[in-house]
Structures are given as C-alpha cells and as structure tokens.
Design an enzyme around this catalytic site. Structure first.
Site, PDB file in Angstrom:
ATOM      1  N   HIS A 164       1.053 -18.538 -11.327  1.00 60.76           N
ATOM      2  CA  HIS A 164       2.044 -17.633 -10.726  1.00 60.76           C
ATOM      3  C   HIS A 164       1.652 -17.387  -9.278  1.00 60.76           C
ATOM      4  O   HIS A 164       0.473 -17.302  -8.950  1.00 60.76           O
ATOM      5  CB  HIS A 164       2.078 -16.297 -11.488  1.00 60.76           C
ATOM      6  CG  HIS A 164       3.327 -15.530 -11.238  1.00 60.76           C
ATOM      7  ND1 HIS A 164       3.479 -14.753 -10.126  1.00 60.76           N
ATOM      8  CD2 HIS A 164       4.486 -15.463 -11.925  1.00 60.76           C
ATOM      9  CE1 HIS A 164       4.694 -14.209 -10.150  1.00 60.76           C
ATOM     10  NE2 HIS A 164       5.322 -14.624 -11.228  1.00 60.76           N
ATOM     11  N   ASP A 167       6.853 -17.171 -18.978  1.00 60.19           N
ATOM     12  CA  ASP A 167       7.628 -18.264 -19.587  1.00 60.19           C
ATOM     13  C   ASP A 167       6.888 -18.959 -20.715  1.00 60.19           C
ATOM     14  O   ASP A 167       7.494 -19.670 -21.512  1.00 60.19           O
ATOM     15  CB  ASP A 167       7.984 -19.291 -18.507  1.00 60.19           C
ATOM     16  CG  ASP A 167       8.914 -18.680 -17.481  1.00 60.19           C
ATOM     17  OD1 ASP A 167       8.489 -18.524 -16.321  1.00 60.19           O
ATOM     18  OD2 ASP A 167      10.032 -18.305 -17.859  1.00 60.19           O
TER      19      ASP A 167
END
Ligand code: SDX
Length: 431
Positions: free
Chosen positions: A308, A366
């Site tokens: 991320h 996700d």
C-alpha cells in the site's frame, strides 16, 4: 492551520525563498509551495504524488505507520464493529454521528430513492451480455447526467443534496443489475422493507421463481465490506473525482470518472486480481514459485492484495476483513475452501519473507474482501463494482467538500518537459 512562526527556507541559485508551513490536526506538516513558481521560477517534481498534499480535507485521516484509519476522527475498527454503512455515510457527508431521528430521516431518504428511471433498463440492453460490470457501471452512472438533469447544478445546495442521495441510493441497484444482466437473469427491483445491504444481496441473488431470504450474517458481512471501503483520503480514484469536479463537471460525470479509475488492478481492481492470482496459484505447494516471481525485478508480477502506498505497517481494514472472512466461511461451511487455504499459506509465507517485511508489504483491504465475496457467491468480476458501490459516499463527500470550498481552483499540474526544443517544419520531400 496556518502557523506564522513556522517557515521553510528554500535556497537555490541566487534565490532564497521563505515558504509558509501549515500544521495539520494530525499528520506531517505541510509546506505551502503555491507561490514557488511565481517567486522562484521553478516547479516541484513529484510523479505519483508520493510527497504532495493536493488539498486540505477534514473527512478521513490515515496514519500509515500506526495502521490507523479515522473517519471524522472515529477509528475504522470501532465503526466496523458498532456502526453500519448508512450511519458511516451520514458521518462522512455531514461530519458528525447522527441522532436517532436524523439517521432515520437519512435512511428513509436513501430507501425511497433506490429505483432507477425505468428508461435506463434499455441503456443496459445496449451492452453485450459479456460486458464487464465495471464497464456497465461507468456507463450507467455517467448516463445519470442525462436522466437526472434537476440535480446537476453543482452551485445549488439542494441539487447537490439530491444528487448525493440519488447516487448513494441507486448504486446497489446499478451494480446488482449489472450482475443480473451479465448472467442473463431478470432485474430484481429494490424493496423498501429491507436494509441497504440486504436489499443489495436480494437484488443480486433473488430470482422471480422463488422467495429469497437474506441471511443476517451475510448481510452484516456485506454491510461491513461497504463500511471498510467507504473512504480513504486522496487515493487515485478520489483524486480523479476531485480533478474532474474542479472543472465544474456534474456530479454523475465525476463519479463515473472515479469508477473508471478504481477499475485498475493496482487500485480497486486488486480484489479481482487477487482472487484470480490465488486461483492461478491453485495449491499451497506452488506458493514459493509465485513469491519468487513477486521478488524478481525482471518480472512485472506483483502479489495482488499486498502493499500500500500509505500503510507501511498493516491495513486496519484488512484486520477487520480477516475476522469477517472467518465468520462467513464458517457459516457457509467452506472454511476448508482451497482458495482460502492458499490465501492463508501465502500470507504466512510472505510475512515470513524478509523481502516483504523490509519493504513493508502487508495484506491490504483487497486481500480478504475477495475471499468473502467469492464465498458469498459473487463472480470475481463483481468485486470491483462492490468496491465502487462502497466508495461512492467517499467520492461524494470529498466532492462536496471541494465544491463548497470558496478557494477551489481548477486542477492543472505542470510538468518536467523532456521533449524536443523549438525546430522548424521539414517538408516531406526533404525528410
Ligand atoms: C487500494 O490509495 C489507496 O488508499 C488505495 C486503497 C483505497 O482504499 O482507496 O487502499 C485501495 O488500491 C489498495 C491497494 C490494492 N493494490 C494491490 O493490492 C496491487 C498490488 N500492490 C502494488 O501494486 C503496490 O503495493 C501498490 C500500488 C498498492 C503501492 O505501490 P507503491 O506505494 O507505489 O509502492 P511501489 O510500487 O513504489 O513499491 C515499493 C517497492 C517496489 O520495489 P523496489 O522498486 O523498491 O525494489 O515494493 C515493491 C515494488 O516492486 N512492491 C511489491 C508489491 N508492492 C510493492 N512487490 C511485490 N508485490 C507487491 N504487491
């Protein structure tokens, strides 16, 4: 926010500039470079905006080091446990937790605007049956500009409010109908006696031939997925919505732009890409091969669902999502799901590998959302549409914050030009 005592001094060539420093409520200080080009004749250079604040906002704050996500100051783990999606929508839109009466009024407004203009049914029929649901959502939401003219004036507060309710209320119908269309089943209309998440599940999985009962554990898990994806500072799709909005485009066109950006596998498309990766891995014994590929500089392959831009510790949403995954899979009796087994073994292998820990690459939101959605019976092509449905309130909240900011300017970045200098045209016979 402005602290006159704090200044940054920038010295280059024969210039020395003093730049104001702003101190935020949370997070790093911000150097105001708005006057840099006018006073210094230079641009800053920051492709990907890794060190650039594009706006000031009061909606969401992320501390990537602590793994903290706040919506109007409230931590995401408390909201996921104690609140529900429409209450979080209210919080993001208006800045405070509603009273019982305010929440009831808001939920009634949303419930009573879930139907689409019936003419839009024909819009769906213009797509091929194998169209990706994200292509359909991008088109249908953009087309809302052509069906809901009375809520496109961004300078009218009432019109902005109507557009806000319409988008939040109709997204589940739009997404569910995109799914039904892709599998050749008839559209299921929303019901006013169901809550937001239950309505969505019923519109996706009910068929006219029999009654459909929503399982409360699944609707709670669905609502939690909506909540965990609601907003996330200035991510790529939110920045797209802000940039589109800065030109004065109508809200439906701006949200359609956000949907298009979210579709990318590096962003909202990662949940679909993650499930497809887990299925490609297939069995735990192939995990080392894929880990090696993810570490190979010459191989563009990356572990989908890992890493991320901001979280360099853990994604707090993934932690909550992992709990939901265990609940849903146990309920559905698929805790031995081979895909989940690969996911669990992959997570353990990656977290034990210095490459990932040194680069601060941890499972993101996700990684687990795709597993839950697959267990619920959604095809991978519906994962990103569900992300888009959830993030609509975040896009709209950020859109409203920007539109109502009197200092708003059209976004127009500059560049580092690396092309040819001035040269004269050469006639074709002389080339
Ligand atoms: C979302 O911005 C948001 O807030 C997004 C989001 C939201 O709610 O809106 O949180 C939703 O988009 C989550 C992220 C979903 N995407 C994925 O899961 C796709 C896989 N992840 C990568 O594509 C990547 O991690 C990004 C895009 C998410 C972040 O990329 P960055 O921050 O630009 O990091 P980088 O590309 O500069 O990578 C840093 C290093 C590189 O190695 P070096 O060049 O330093 O040697 O880490 C490596 C990368 O090669 N790396 C990975 C990796 N992610 C980064 N290596 C293997 N697998 C990965 N997944």
């Amino acid at each position: 926010m402005t602290d006159d005592s704090k200044k940054a001094t920038l010295t280059f060539g024969d210039k020395e500039l003093e730049l104001p420093i702003f101190t935020p409520t949370e997070g790093p200080d911000v150097i105001d470079i708005r006057a840099l080009y006018a006073k210094g004749g230079v641009f800053t250079y920051d492709p990907g905006f890794t060190s650039t604040a594009s706006c000031d906002s009061s909606i969401t704050y992320i501390d990537g080091g602590k793994g903290e996500l706040l919506h109007r100051g409230y931590p995401i783990d408390q909201l996921a446990e104690k609140s529900h999606y429409l209450e979080v929508c209210y919080l993001l839109l208006y800045g405070y937790l509603p009273s019982a009466a305010q929440l009831e009024e808001f939920e009634n407004l949303v419930t009573n605007h879930t139907m689409l203009h019936e003419q839009m049914v024909y819009f769906y029929r213009g797509f091929r049956r194998d169209a990706h649901p994200m292509a359909i959502m991008t088109g249908v939401v953009g087309a809302m500009s052509a069906f809901y003219h009375d809520s496109t004036d961004i300078h009218d507060a009432h019109a902005r409010e109507v557009a806000t309710i319409r988008l939040i209320a109709k997204m589940p119908t739009i997404a569910a109908w995109a799914y039904k269309f892709s599998i050749g089943q008839p559209f299921v209309y929303p019901r006013n006696d169901l809550d937001y998440a239950s309505n969505f599940l019923r519109m996706c999985f009910a068929v006219p031939a029999e009654e459909y009962e929503v399982n409360p554990i699944l609707s709670r898990a669905m609502d939690r997925i909506f909540t965990l994806h609601a907003d996330h500072e200035q991510n790529a799709s939110t920045s797209t919505v802000r940039l589109a909005s800065s030109s004065g485009a109508n809200p439906f066109a701006c949200i359609a732009a956000g949907i298009a950006c979210l579709w990318g596998p590096a962003h909202g498309g990662a949940n679909q890409a993650c499930l497809e990766m887990l299925k490609e891995i297939g069995t735990p014994d192939r995990i080392p091969e894929f880990i090696a590929r993810a570490k190979d500089k010459n191989d563009p392959f990356r572990l989908m669902g890992f890493g991320h831009r901001v979280y360099k510790n853990f994604d707090p949403r993934a932690t909550v999502m992992k709990q939901s995954a265990d609940e849903v899979l146990e309920l559905l009796g698929v805790e031995n799901n081979p895909v989940l087994q690969v996911a669990k073994d992959l997570e353990a292998a990656a977290l034990a590998d210095p490459y990932f820990s040194e680069k601060k690459l941890f499972p993101n939101v996700d990684f687990y959302s795709g597993i839950i959605l697959e267990a619920m019976g959604f095809p991978t092509s519906m994962f990103t549409p569900i992300f888009a449905l959830s993030r609509t309130v975040g896009w709209i909240s950020q859109w409203k914050e920007m539109i109502t900011d009197p200092t708003m300017k059209i976004g127009r970045p500059r560049q580092l030009y690396a092309g040819e200098s001035l040269r004269d045209y050469v006639n074709i016979e002389d080339r």
